[in-house]
Design a protein around this motif. Structure first.
Motif, PDB file in Angstrom:
ATOM      1  N   THR A 100      41.956  27.552  29.552  1.00  0.00           N
ATOM      2  CA  THR A 100      40.785  27.398  28.681  1.00  0.00           C
ATOM      3  C   THR A 100      39.882  28.611  28.852  1.00  0.00           C
ATOM      4  O   THR A 100      39.337  29.145  27.893  1.00  0.00           O
ATOM      5  CB  THR A 100      40.034  26.109  29.028  1.00  0.00           C
ATOM      6  N   LYS A 101      39.730  29.029  30.096  1.00  0.00           N
ATOM      7  CA  LYS A 101      39.176  30.334  30.442  1.00  0.00           C
ATOM      8  C   LYS A 101      40.180  30.994  31.391  1.00  0.00           C
ATOM      9  O   LYS A 101      40.925  30.312  32.085  1.00  0.00           O
ATOM     10  CB  LYS A 101      37.812  30.198  31.129  1.00  0.00           C
ATOM     11  N   ARG A 102      40.170  32.306  31.423  1.00  0.00           N
ATOM     12  CA  ARG A 102      41.169  33.028  32.211  1.00  0.00           C
ATOM     13  C   ARG A 102      41.161  32.578  33.666  1.00  0.00           C
ATOM     14  O   ARG A 102      40.115  32.534  34.317  1.00  0.00           O
ATOM     15  CB  ARG A 102      40.917  34.541  32.145  1.00  0.00           C
ATOM     16  N   PHE A 103      42.338  32.251  34.174  1.00  0.00           N
ATOM     17  CA  PHE A 103      42.516  31.921  35.583  1.00  0.00           C
ATOM     18  C   PHE A 103      43.866  32.478  36.016  1.00  0.00           C
ATOM     19  O   PHE A 103      44.900  32.161  35.428  1.00  0.00           O
ATOM     20  CB  PHE A 103      42.478  30.407  35.824  1.00  0.00           C
ATOM     21  N   ASP A 104      43.846  33.307  37.026  1.00  0.00           N
ATOM     22  CA  ASP A 104      45.056  33.992  37.481  1.00  0.00           C
ATOM     23  C   ASP A 104      45.682  33.210  38.627  1.00  0.00           C
ATOM     24  O   ASP A 104      45.273  33.338  39.781  1.00  0.00           O
ATOM     25  CB  ASP A 104      44.717  35.417  37.921  1.00  0.00           C
ATOM     26  N   TRP A 105      46.691  32.413  38.298  1.00  0.00           N
ATOM     27  CA  TRP A 105      47.315  31.517  39.272  1.00  0.00           C
ATOM     28  C   TRP A 105      48.592  32.179  39.785  1.00  0.00           C
ATOM     29  O   TRP A 105      49.619  32.169  39.110  1.00  0.00           O
ATOM     30  CB  TRP A 105      47.599  30.168  38.616  1.00  0.00           C
ATOM     31  N   ILE A 106      48.509  32.742  40.977  1.00  0.00           N
ATOM     32  CA  ILE A 106      49.621  33.480  41.580  1.00  0.00           C
ATOM     33  C   ILE A 106      50.333  32.539  42.549  1.00  0.00           C
ATOM     34  O   ILE A 106      49.733  32.060  43.512  1.00  0.00           O
ATOM     35  CB  ILE A 106      49.120  34.739  42.307  1.00  0.00           C
TER      36      ILE A 106
END
Length: 567
Positions: A100-106
């Protein structure tokens, strides 16, 4: 596996927290099923690139265009995945999520999780960190303080092997350390300049890192760090701590662990009559078969966001909004650390000096703002620290126009100029509207709802980022460094790979999900000990704190189990 067999405990996940839960539970006699959604990775045997050299890869280690599509979100971190380590990161096409908003899930889905690729920086929290929420009226108050966790920090540090230097700082408690690694000559110059030019108590030290530095120390089959700096490929020497080299083998030696990879846990089963959890529901990742496993104690250690997802999916008549979620706190207060900002500079001189090996560590500048009235900053709460390193530039910078003969040979043998780079890590406040939910429409390949992230930096974070840049530039200028280049790259939360929150710890089920022992308030035989339980983030790397809380929680669970509390 026989689904009729009831275990004493189930541990979900095999990373930093899951490995410790498995070790503590099995060593205390509990028959424990450890479930991992990813594939099996055995120490040494399954490190295929551990001894590769740069010339072993056709694209000098970079990913092919096809692989770049597969890892398009993992690549946001820049340093990974590369060809030598892509097998320890998820394929984003197979494991999507909603932004929904940028989230960098590594992420890394395999036995050992991200303990195979973590940065290994290991710092204790202080009472400044545990007190902050209550003092400032932010989020919920931690129900523990440093004295409660200090003995468990001792236990973890002595077991995993943390090298470092005690400093006597109130904001960064001392620990049980192996001999520290060495700063190089340029780093020593910056250290000296900081101590001479700043009167606010700031200091610089070598990083505190989970690497064995004493070759005579005994760590159950692990050897000392060889200074190869190939840690993210899996260390065949066991020089750095991972679940694969340490806690999982320890659990296996007890004979009490059953490890099952390819097991996607998607729900904790709640029994309305006993008011306890009685097991978990699993999808076999290879066959798509649905399974159920039973146990008296459940430890969720799947990584912060994954554990929150499991709790959100664990719905029943009693808990229609997710297990233990009467407070509506589940999924809220998602945090990370600032990343992708700092400065670089060139350093004149020291051209007759070099260093030995490839030190798998950098220097550390602990927090020095908002510690007291003297160090108070206007405009934002909490603080930040720095991690960095100095090195000599690549030889190719000296080659330039020298294309052949003696001149070329001399240039190749002569290292370039010294340079230094520093990254800031700042605290992220726990906002209730920074949350993760289950997507009502998007499913993964197993038919499970994807996680949807609605998380952002706010005014406090942006103001802190400005100060992080300003202060490192001031330190570089005071040291006389040249061509100072501050940077602040476009990023979203998650890229620090320190995502946490969503099942926060607190005093009451009215405002939080777990209690001071990491038990779900309303379902006390379920423990959450990965980053999901964090009620605030501090500004230091969190893995040591996860391990300390996990060891403490597991020993608490053993006592409760043996006292018949979970029968």
């Amino acid at each position: 596996m026989n689904q009729e067999v009831e275990f004493d405990a189930i541990v979900v996940g095999t990373g930093i927290s899951g490995g410790w839960a498995a070790k503590e539970l099995t060593e205390n006699g509990l028959k424990t099923l450890v479930l991992e959604r990813g594939r099996m990775v055995k120490h040494i045997q399954d490190y295929p690139t551990m001894n590769d050299d740069p010339w072993d890869y056709p694209l000098k280690g970079e990913l092919s265009s096809e692989d770049q599509k597969k890892y398009h979100k993992q690549l946001r971190v820049n340093w990974a995945p590369k060809e030598d380590v892509k097998h320890f990161f998820v394929n984003d096409l197979e494991h999507p999520y909603v932004e929904t908003k940028r989230f960098d899930w590594i992420r890394g889905y395999q036995v050992g999780g991200r303990s195979l690729t973590w940065g290994r920086q290991s710092y204790r929290w202080s009472d400044i960190d545990f007190d902050a929420n209550k003092k400032e009226g932010i989020g919920v108050d931690w129900p523990v303080r440093y004295k409660d966790i200090a003995p468990w920090y001792d236990t973890v540090e002595e077991y995993i092997g943390v090298s470092g230097q005690n400093l006597g700082l109130k904001q960064l408690p001392d620990g049980k350390f192996l001999p520290p690694m060495d700063l190089n000559c340029v780093e020593q110059e910056l250290q000296k300049s900081i101590s001479e030019n700043f009167e606010d108590g700031r200091v610089m030290t070598i990083g505190r890192t989970a690497h064995i530095t004493d070759p005579d120390a005994t760590f159950e089959g692990r050897g000392a760090c060889q200074n190869r700096d190939r840690c993210w490929r899996g260390c065949p020497f066991g020089g750095y701590f991972s679940s694969n080299s340490s806690t999982l083998p320890a659990a296996d030696r007890t004979g009490n662990m059953t490890l099952r990879p390819h097991s996607i846990v998607y729900e904790v089963i709640y029994d309305d009559i006993t008011k306890k959890a009685i097991g978990v529901k699993v999808i076999d990742a290879e066959t798509n078969e649905k399974l159920e496993f039973r146990a008296k104690v459940i430890f969720l250690c799947a990584s912060a966001m994954a554990s929150v997802g499991i709790l959100l999916q664990s719905k029943s008549d009693r808990f229609p909004n997710g297990l233990g979620n009467d407070s509506d706190a589940l999924g809220r207060g998602i945090m990370d650390h600032h990343y992708k900002l700092g400065a670089t500079a060139k350093v004149e001189g020291y051209l007759d000096r070099y260093y030995k090996g490839r030190r798998a560590n950098g220097f550390y500048i602990p927090r020095f703002v908002n510690l007291d009235e003297k160090t108070k900053r206007d405009g934002y709460l909490r603080g930040f620290g720095y991690q960095g390193t100095a090195s000599r530039q690549d030889w190719s910078a000296s080659v330039a126009e020298l294309g052949y003969g003696t001149g070329l040979k001399d240039a190749i043998l002569r290292p370039g100029q010294w340079q230094i780079g520093v990254t800031g890590f700042g605290e992220f406040l726990p906002y209730d509207d920074n949350r993760v939910t289950l997507s009502p429409t998007e499913k993964d390949k197993w038919g499970l709802p994807q996680l949807a992230f609605d998380v952002e930096f706010k005014e406090n974070e942006y103001r802190m980022r400005e100060d992080i840049k300003k202060e490192i530039v001031a330190m570089f200028k005071a040291a006389g460094f040249k061509d100072i280049q501050p940077y602040d790259e476009e990023t979203g939360p998650g890229l620090g790979i320190h995502e946490m929150g969503g099942a926060r710890m607190g005093h009451s089920a009215k405002t939080s999900i777990v209690n001071k022992y990491n038990q779900v308030h309303l379902v006390p035989n379920v423990y959450v000990t990965d980053g999901a339980f964090m009620s605030s983030s501090a500004c230091v790397n969190p893995s040591l704190t996860y391990m300390a809380f996990t060891a403490r929680a597991a020993n608490h669970a053993v006592k409760e189990f043996k006292a018949g509390k979970f029968s």
